[in-house]
Design a protein around this motif. Structure first.
Motif, PDB file in Angstrom:
ATOM      1  N   GLN A  91     165.498  29.171  15.007  1.00 37.36           N
ATOM      2  CA  GLN A  91     164.774  28.846  14.013  1.00 37.36           C
ATOM      3  C   GLN A  91     163.278  28.762  14.490  1.00 37.36           C
ATOM      4  O   GLN A  91     162.415  29.427  13.816  1.00 37.36           O
ATOM      5  N   ILE A  92     162.736  28.489  15.645  1.00 38.32           N
ATOM      6  CA  ILE A  92     161.431  28.448  15.917  1.00 38.32           C
ATOM      7  C   ILE A  92     161.086  30.020  16.205  1.00 38.32           C
ATOM      8  O   ILE A  92     159.821  30.552  15.530  1.00 38.32           O
ATOM      9  N   MET A  93     162.019  31.031  16.488  1.00 36.70           N
ATOM     10  CA  MET A  93     161.628  32.259  16.891  1.00 36.70           C
ATOM     11  C   MET A  93     161.566  33.027  15.218  1.00 36.70           C
ATOM     12  O   MET A  93     160.675  33.845  15.211  1.00 36.70           O
ATOM     13  N   ALA A  94     162.287  32.539  14.463  1.00 37.87           N
ATOM     14  CA  ALA A  94     162.170  33.215  12.995  1.00 37.87           C
ATOM     15  C   ALA A  94     160.780  32.760  12.496  1.00 37.87           C
ATOM     16  O   ALA A  94     160.056  33.310  11.804  1.00 37.87           O
ATOM     17  N   LEU A  95     160.322  31.711  12.857  1.00 36.36           N
ATOM     18  CA  LEU A  95     158.988  31.103  12.137  1.00 36.36           C
ATOM     19  C   LEU A  95     157.666  31.877  12.841  1.00 36.36           C
ATOM     20  O   LEU A  95     156.790  31.982  12.231  1.00 36.36           O
ATOM     21  N   VAL A  96     157.939  32.112  14.123  1.00 32.66           N
ATOM     22  CA  VAL A  96     156.913  32.762  14.771  1.00 32.66           C
ATOM     23  C   VAL A  96     157.017  34.221  15.061  1.00 32.66           C
ATOM     24  O   VAL A  96     156.168  34.922  15.522  1.00 32.66           O
ATOM     25  N   GLU A  97     158.075  34.823  14.506  1.00 33.10           N
ATOM     26  CA  GLU A  97     158.250  36.195  14.535  1.00 33.10           C
ATOM     27  C   GLU A  97     157.300  37.007  13.847  1.00 33.10           C
ATOM     28  O   GLU A  97     156.885  38.222  14.378  1.00 33.10           O
ATOM     29  N   PHE A  98     156.512  36.709  12.980  1.00 36.46           N
ATOM     30  CA  PHE A  98     155.416  37.633  12.517  1.00 36.46           C
ATOM     31  C   PHE A  98     154.451  38.266  13.598  1.00 36.46           C
ATOM     32  O   PHE A  98     153.827  39.151  13.575  1.00 36.46           O
ATOM     33  N   GLN A  99     154.186  37.269  14.556  1.00 34.60           N
ATOM     34  CA  GLN A  99     153.316  37.744  15.449  1.00 34.60           C
ATOM     35  C   GLN A  99     154.116  38.133  16.753  1.00 34.60           C
ATOM     36  O   GLN A  99     153.613  38.946  17.492  1.00 34.60           O
ATOM     37  N   GLU A 100     155.184  37.422  17.107  1.00 34.81           N
ATOM     38  CA  GLU A 100     155.935  37.591  18.517  1.00 34.81           C
ATOM     39  C   GLU A 100     156.694  38.848  18.260  1.00 34.81           C
ATOM     40  O   GLU A 100     157.082  39.335  19.453  1.00 34.81           O
ATOM     41  N   ARG A 101     157.037  39.514  17.355  1.00 36.20           N
ATOM     42  CA  ARG A 101     157.754  40.661  17.143  1.00 36.20           C
ATOM     43  C   ARG A 101     156.963  41.759  18.177  1.00 36.20           C
ATOM     44  O   ARG A 101     157.545  42.723  18.355  1.00 36.20           O
ATOM     45  N   PHE A 102     155.530  41.571  18.172  1.00 35.44           N
ATOM     46  CA  PHE A 102     155.027  42.569  19.035  1.00 35.44           C
ATOM     47  C   PHE A 102     155.066  42.370  20.690  1.00 35.44           C
ATOM     48  O   PHE A 102     154.331  43.205  21.501  1.00 35.44           O
ATOM     49  N   PHE A 103     155.884  41.497  21.081  1.00 33.78           N
ATOM     50  CA  PHE A 103     155.950  41.297  22.381  1.00 33.78           C
ATOM     51  C   PHE A 103     157.335  40.748  23.074  1.00 33.78           C
ATOM     52  O   PHE A 103     158.246  40.426  21.994  1.00 33.78           O
ATOM     53  N   ASP A 104     157.708  40.958  24.032  1.00 30.63           N
ATOM     54  CA  ASP A 104     158.918  40.213  24.740  1.00 30.63           C
ATOM     55  C   ASP A 104     158.655  38.953  24.953  1.00 30.63           C
ATOM     56  O   ASP A 104     157.983  38.705  25.687  1.00 30.63           O
ATOM     57  N   SER A 105     159.249  38.011  24.125  1.00 32.34           N
ATOM     58  CA  SER A 105     159.113  36.516  24.140  1.00 32.34           C
ATOM     59  C   SER A 105     160.450  35.794  24.464  1.00 32.34           C
ATOM     60  O   SER A 105     161.506  36.353  23.865  1.00 32.34           O
ATOM     61  N   LYS A 106     160.457  34.681  25.095  1.00 33.39           N
ATOM     62  CA  LYS A 106     161.526  33.822  25.125  1.00 33.39           C
ATOM     63  C   LYS A 106     161.114  32.547  25.066  1.00 33.39           C
ATOM     64  O   LYS A 106     159.989  32.061  25.334  1.00 33.39           O
ATOM     65  N   ILE A 107     161.885  31.610  24.459  1.00 35.28           N
ATOM     66  CA  ILE A 107     161.613  30.203  23.991  1.00 35.28           C
ATOM     67  C   ILE A 107     162.159  29.317  25.119  1.00 35.28           C
ATOM     68  O   ILE A 107     163.191  29.430  25.284  1.00 35.28           O
TER      69      ILE A 107
END
Length: 110
Positions: A91-107
């Protein structure tokens, strides 16, 4: 400093429904800002996503429930809310995807 579970104050410089000052196509569906008097590896104050609030804000005090660790960037982001354990990593990733889609991220959570 380990931010997980800590209460922090966030100054919102990109409120919900605003656009990025340099990238006009980047729209903020959630409140986004920084924790004053901190320093992240990029030399700026530590950035934070505020989730669980549904109006544009100027500042917010809440608990850090997750850290978005970018593996291809040195600028981790905090995830702040007042609803501890309410959001899953997905759910967190879905909420921040607008910006994090440009990076390799892990929560990272506790």
């Amino acid at each position: 400093m380990d931010y997980l579970s800590q209460t922090v104050k966030v100054i919102i410089d990109r409120p919900m429904c605003s656009r990025h000052p340099e990238h006009e196509n980047l729209y903020y569906p959630i409140n986004y800002g920084y924790v004053p008097h901190t320093l992240s590896p990029d030399g700026e104050e530590t950035d934070a996503y505020v989730i669980g609030e549904f109006v544009p804000l100027k500042e917010y005090t809440g608990v850090v429930v997750a850290i978005i660790h970018r593996t291809n960037d040195d600028d981790d982001k905090l995830v702040v809310t007042n609803k501890i354990n309410r959001y899953s990593k997905e759910q967190i990733m879905a909420l921040v995807e607008f910006q994090e889609r440009f990076f390799d991220s892990k929560i990272i959570t506790e």
